[in-house]
Design a protein around this motif. Structure first.
Motif, short mmCIF file in Angstrom:
data_model
loop_
_atom_site.label_atom_id
_atom_site.label_comp_id
_atom_site.label_asym_id
_atom_site.label_seq_id
_atom_site.Cartn_x
_atom_site.Cartn_y
_atom_site.Cartn_z
N LEU A 72 0.70 -1.28 0.00
CA LEU A 72 -0.02 0.00 0.19
C LEU A 72 1.01 1.26 0.01
CD1 LEU A 72 -2.73 -1.13 2.60
CD2 LEU A 72 -3.21 -0.94 0.15
N LEU A 80 -8.45 1.44 -0.23
CA LEU A 80 -8.33 -0.23 -0.41
C LEU A 80 -9.86 -0.61 -0.10
CD1 LEU A 80 -6.92 -2.80 -0.06
CD2 LEU A 80 -6.66 -2.46 2.30
N ASP A 82 -11.45 -4.08 0.16
CA ASP A 82 -11.62 -5.66 0.10
C ASP A 82 -12.96 -6.23 -0.54
OD1 ASP A 82 -11.59 -8.43 0.72
OD2 ASP A 82 -12.01 -8.07 3.03
N ALA A 95 -6.27 -7.19 5.41
CA ALA A 95 -6.58 -5.86 4.85
C ALA A 95 -7.01 -4.90 5.98
CB ALA A 95 -7.94 -6.09 3.97
N ALA A 99 -4.63 -1.37 6.64
CA ALA A 99 -5.12 -0.18 6.33
C ALA A 99 -5.13 0.38 7.53
CB ALA A 99 -6.64 -0.55 6.13
N THR A 102 -1.31 1.67 7.86
CA THR A 102 -0.82 2.77 6.93
C THR A 102 -2.03 4.00 6.85
OG1 THR A 102 -2.32 1.62 5.30
CG2 THR A 102 0.08 1.00 5.38
N THR A 104 -4.47 3.98 5.41
CA THR A 104 -5.21 4.06 3.92
C THR A 104 -6.76 3.74 4.39
OG1 THR A 104 -3.28 2.72 3.27
CG2 THR A 104 -5.26 2.64 1.91
N ALA A 106 -10.33 2.49 3.72
CA ALA A 106 -10.82 1.20 3.23
C ALA A 106 -12.21 0.88 3.31
CB ALA A 106 -10.05 0.24 4.24
N ALA A 244 -12.60 0.24 8.82
CA ALA A 244 -13.05 0.41 7.45
C ALA A 244 -14.64 0.51 7.34
CB ALA A 244 -12.62 -0.86 6.83
N SER A 266 -3.89 10.49 2.52
CA SER A 266 -2.97 10.44 3.70
C SER A 266 -1.58 10.84 3.80
CB SER A 266 -2.84 8.80 4.37
OG SER A 266 -1.86 8.21 3.50
#
Ligand code: NAP
Length: 268
Positions: A72, A80, A82, A95, A99, A102, A104, A106, A244, A266
């Motif tokens: 990632l 991201l 999933d 995942a 996430a 990082t 990220t 999601a 997420a 981010s």
């Protein structure tokens, strides 16, 4: 392939889809049409002929949550998704962890599970092993649709006849008395009824995969008053909701992505 973006404009947002499902394929097709999005679908590599996918494709494991997190970061993934199968619990857990590690954004796409209705004779169980334990009391001729990797749990049941359907040839070990049918959905209730009658099936086993493509067997079982052993889904990771957004279909993923306008989200 994603369309090229005009020179001088910000780089397209990079969306990583963890795939292996019909929904993941649909999502990739939608996103690949958008000029401001770069879409990569990741496949586990279990299926030998996965079919064509829009956008970029990468294949094989990442090396756990840490490997996914590195991917990632290294590929500057902005979102991201999933979109893996509801029974692919390890990659979903990875995942969520990646996430969180990082930062990220999601989203988890989980199609709704099937619901029993009037006339259904369902026996919910927690695992394939429990399904195998339940079978001898329910029937002698079993229609098994638990996927090509799920037959080992039934391999010790020598007194039962199995009709096992999968898209690709199943992995051994198999129960000794097994007839393999290779087929890919969608299936129809009439077709499924004919199949159940032709093989004189008296009990079905399925995972609660959900979705329309393979639901016809449940209708057929209800019409023939056959019991169905339904393997319940693994739960989402405990912190999934905190990390997420969880949605039920492709339009909801697109809507979620649409709310994230900035090219890089981010401060990684
Ligand atoms: P799993 O048990 O959750 O995953 C096992 C490992 O396979 C993961 O830790 C990961 O390896 C790798 N992996 C899984 N999905 C991946 C993906 N999309 N991209 C890259 N690596 C992936 O998953 P599974 O049950 O073996 O299912 C594998 C794939 O088949 C999934 O992508 C799923 O959508 C699809 N599928 C599964 C089922 C089912 O019933 N389980 C049914 C239909 C389709 P690393 O830890 O090395 O990253």
């Amino acid at each position: 392939m994603s369309r090229p973006h005009p020179a001088g404009e910000p780089a397209p947002r990079h969306v990583l889809i963890l795939g292996g499902t019909t929904e993941a394929r649909r999502l990739a097709a939608e996103l690949a049409e958008r000029p401001c999005v770069r879409v990569t679908t990741s496949l586990a590599g279990r299926v030998t002929r996965p079919g064509s996918l829009a956008g970029e494709v990468r294949t094989g494991g990442f090396g756990g949550a840490e490997g996914l997190a590195a991917w990632l970061r290294g590929r500057h993934v902005d979102a991201l998704v999933d979109a893996t199968h509801p029974f692919a619990g390890t990659i979903t857990a990875n995942a969520v962890r990646a996430a969180a590690a990082t930062g990220t954004p999601a989203v988890i796409l989980r199609r709704p599970g099937w619901q029993a209705g009037p006339g259904d004779l369902w026996h919910p169980v927690a695992s394939l092993a429990e399904a195998a334990d339940a079978l001898p009391a329910l029937g002698r001729r079993v229609f098994l649709t638990t996927g090509r990797l799920g037959l080992a749990a039934f391999a010790h049941l020598s007194g039962l006849h199995f009709v096992a359907r999968s898209v690709e040839p199943p992995e051994p070990p198999l129960p000794p008395d097994t007839r393999v049918l290779l087929a890919r959905g969608p299936f129809t209730p009439a077709g499924e009824r004919d199949l159940l009658r032709a093989h004189r099936v008296d009990v079905l086993v399925t995972k609660d995969s959900g979705g329309a493509a393979t639901a016809a067997k449940l209708t057929a079982a209800r019409q023939l008053a056959l019991p169905v052993v339904v393997v319940r889904r693994p739960p989402l990771p405990e912190d999934a909701d905190a990390v997420a957004h969880v949605v039920a279909d492709v339009p909801a993923v697109l809507e979620w992505l649409g709310r994230r306008e900035r090219p890089r989200l981010s401060g990684r």
